[in-house]
Design a protein around this motif. Structure first.
Motif, PDB file in Angstrom:
ATOM      1  N   ALA A 182       0.837  -1.206   0.000  1.00 22.69           N
ATOM      2  CA  ALA A 182       0.000   0.000   0.000  1.00 22.69           C
ATOM      3  C   ALA A 182       0.869   1.252   0.000  1.00 22.69           C
ATOM      4  O   ALA A 182       0.588   2.224  -0.710  1.00 22.69           O
ATOM      5  CB  ALA A 182      -0.926   0.001   1.207  1.00 22.69           C
ATOM      6  N   GLU A 183       1.944   1.247   0.811  1.00 21.15           N
ATOM      7  CA  GLU A 183       2.837   2.402   0.843  1.00 21.15           C
ATOM      8  C   GLU A 183       3.548   2.577  -0.493  1.00 21.15           C
ATOM      9  O   GLU A 183       3.745   3.704  -0.966  1.00 21.15           O
ATOM     10  CB  GLU A 183       3.854   2.253   1.976  1.00 21.15           C
ATOM     11  N   LYS A 184       3.904   1.465  -1.124  1.00 18.63           N
ATOM     12  CA  LYS A 184       4.532   1.519  -2.453  1.00 18.63           C
ATOM     13  C   LYS A 184       3.571   2.160  -3.459  1.00 18.63           C
ATOM     14  O   LYS A 184       3.966   3.026  -4.250  1.00 18.63           O
ATOM     15  CB  LYS A 184       4.908   0.105  -2.884  1.00 18.63           C
ATOM     16  N   LEU A 185       2.304   1.761  -3.421  1.00 20.47           N
ATOM     17  CA  LEU A 185       1.305   2.354  -4.311  1.00 20.47           C
ATOM     18  C   LEU A 185       1.137   3.842  -4.041  1.00 20.47           C
ATOM     19  O   LEU A 185       1.034   4.654  -4.969  1.00 20.47           O
ATOM     20  CB  LEU A 185      -0.046   1.643  -4.140  1.00 20.47           C
ATOM     21  N   TYR A 186       1.125   4.206  -2.769  1.00 23.61           N
ATOM     22  CA  TYR A 186       0.972   5.608  -2.388  1.00 23.61           C
ATOM     23  C   TYR A 186       2.132   6.435  -2.952  1.00 23.61           C
ATOM     24  O   TYR A 186       1.918   7.515  -3.542  1.00 23.61           O
ATOM     25  CB  TYR A 186       0.918   5.732  -0.864  1.00 23.61           C
ATOM     26  N   ASN A 187       3.355   5.958  -2.771  1.00 23.58           N
ATOM     27  CA  ASN A 187       4.526   6.690  -3.254  1.00 23.58           C
ATOM     28  C   ASN A 187       4.529   6.799  -4.777  1.00 23.58           C
ATOM     29  O   ASN A 187       4.884   7.844  -5.338  1.00 23.58           O
ATOM     30  CB  ASN A 187       5.812   6.005  -2.771  1.00 23.58           C
ATOM     31  N   GLU A 188       4.132   5.727  -5.443  1.00 21.29           N
ATOM     32  CA  GLU A 188       4.045   5.767  -6.905  1.00 21.29           C
ATOM     33  C   GLU A 188       2.957   6.735  -7.353  1.00 21.29           C
ATOM     34  O   GLU A 188       3.128   7.474  -8.334  1.00 21.29           O
ATOM     35  CB  GLU A 188       3.762   4.365  -7.452  1.00 21.29           C
ATOM     36  N   ALA A 189       1.850   6.731  -6.640  1.00 17.13           N
ATOM     37  CA  ALA A 189       0.747   7.638  -6.972  1.00 17.13           C
ATOM     38  C   ALA A 189       1.181   9.089  -6.827  1.00 17.13           C
ATOM     39  O   ALA A 189       0.839   9.944  -7.645  1.00 17.13           O
ATOM     40  CB  ALA A 189      -0.450   7.351  -6.076  1.00 17.13           C
ATOM     41  N   LYS A 190       1.944   9.391  -5.769  1.00 13.70           N
ATOM     42  CA  LYS A 190       2.470  10.741  -5.566  1.00 13.70           C
ATOM     43  C   LYS A 190       3.374  11.140  -6.730  1.00 13.70           C
ATOM     44  O   LYS A 190       3.293  12.257  -7.255  1.00 13.70           O
ATOM     45  CB  LYS A 190       3.267  10.806  -4.267  1.00 13.70           C
TER      46      LYS A 190
END
Length: 268
Positions: free
Chosen positions: A35-43
């Protein structure tokens, strides 16, 4: 070219399959990392799609992280993901929960601002109910009081000013509607209240003029025994306007009305 398109399709399929597996996974730590990986990629990519994927995973794991060291970060990322996709009612709620749980967090200032900003963004047009606007102003002021030299002070002041003008416009338009519907007594009272409540409003000059005009129209349409007193009252409102706006845009219109008032008063 075809190979490139095929590779992209394969990667998308693998990514979707990996995400679906993660949704079903029982490994909370693995879900958090993904989830954190997705968040960082989304940013990095400004990707709403990845933020929404992250939201689903954060929503699943939030209960398991309450009271744990990673709980603070999960709570913040969950709230910020909603903020980034524009789900402002939910981001406001989640930032509020974050601040209640972690008031001393290094992210507290940012969370306080974004909670207030979330309410700013859902503030409706001036002619609708302004509950959210009132709430946003309170939260923005709380931010400004708590962080007088904070990172977002200029933006918070700008937002608060815009919202206050919206409330002023609503109050002004209510008074103006009384004038438009020929309810001159109610118009005078409403403009009086408006001027007392918003002394620095950009609608102040208009309010002074329409208060005078309401009094003038009320006077000339009154019974004879009430007319003289009401004409005199209208003159005092004209004087108020001239005092503050001697070269105002309504001076010519007021002068025409004053000529008529004075002519009528000579008949008494």
């Amino acid at each position: 070219m075809k190979k490139g398109i095929l590779l992209i399709c394969v990667l998308l399929v693998v990514s979707c399959s990996e995400y679906q597996d993660m949704l079903k996974s029982k490994d909370v730590g693995e879900k958090y990392s993904y989830a954190e990986k997705l968040y960082n990629e989304a940013k990095a990519e400004d990707s709403n799609r990845k933020f929404r994927k992250a939201i689903r995973l954060f929503d699943q794991i939030m209960p398991q992280f309450r009271g744990k060291p990673q709980g603070q970060r999960v709570s913040y990322l969950f709230a910020d993901s909603y903020y980034e996709v524009g789900d402002y009612l939910l981001s406001s709620f989640q930032f509020e929960r974050f601040l209640q749980s972690y008031p001393d967090s290094e992210k507290a200032e940012e969370a306080a601002f974004k909670m207030a900003a979330s309410n700013y963004y859902v503030s409706p047009p001036y002619n609708l109910d302004q509950t959210e606007t009132d709430k946003a102003i309170v939260l923005l002021q709380q931010y400004l009081d708590t962080y007088p030299e904070g990172e977002y002070v200029d933006k918070a002041n700008e937002m608060a000013k815009e919202l206050r003008i919206k409330l002023e416009k609503k109050a002004y338009e209510i008074a103006k509607q009384y004038h438009k519907t020929l309810d001159y007594k109610a118009a005078i009272v409403s403009f009086d209240n408006f001027l007392a409540s918003y002394p620095g409003s950009p609608f102040r000059e208009d309010a002074y003029y329409y208060k005078f005009d309401a009094a003038y129209e009320l006077a000339i349409n009154s019974y004879f025994q009430l007319m003289q007193e009401r004409l005199q009252e209208a003159k005092t409102y004209a004087a108020d306007y001239m005092k503050y706006y001697p070269e105002g845009k309504y001076v010519p219109a007021i002068e025409v009305s004053l000529d008529d008032i004075n002519t009528r008063l000579q008949n008494f």
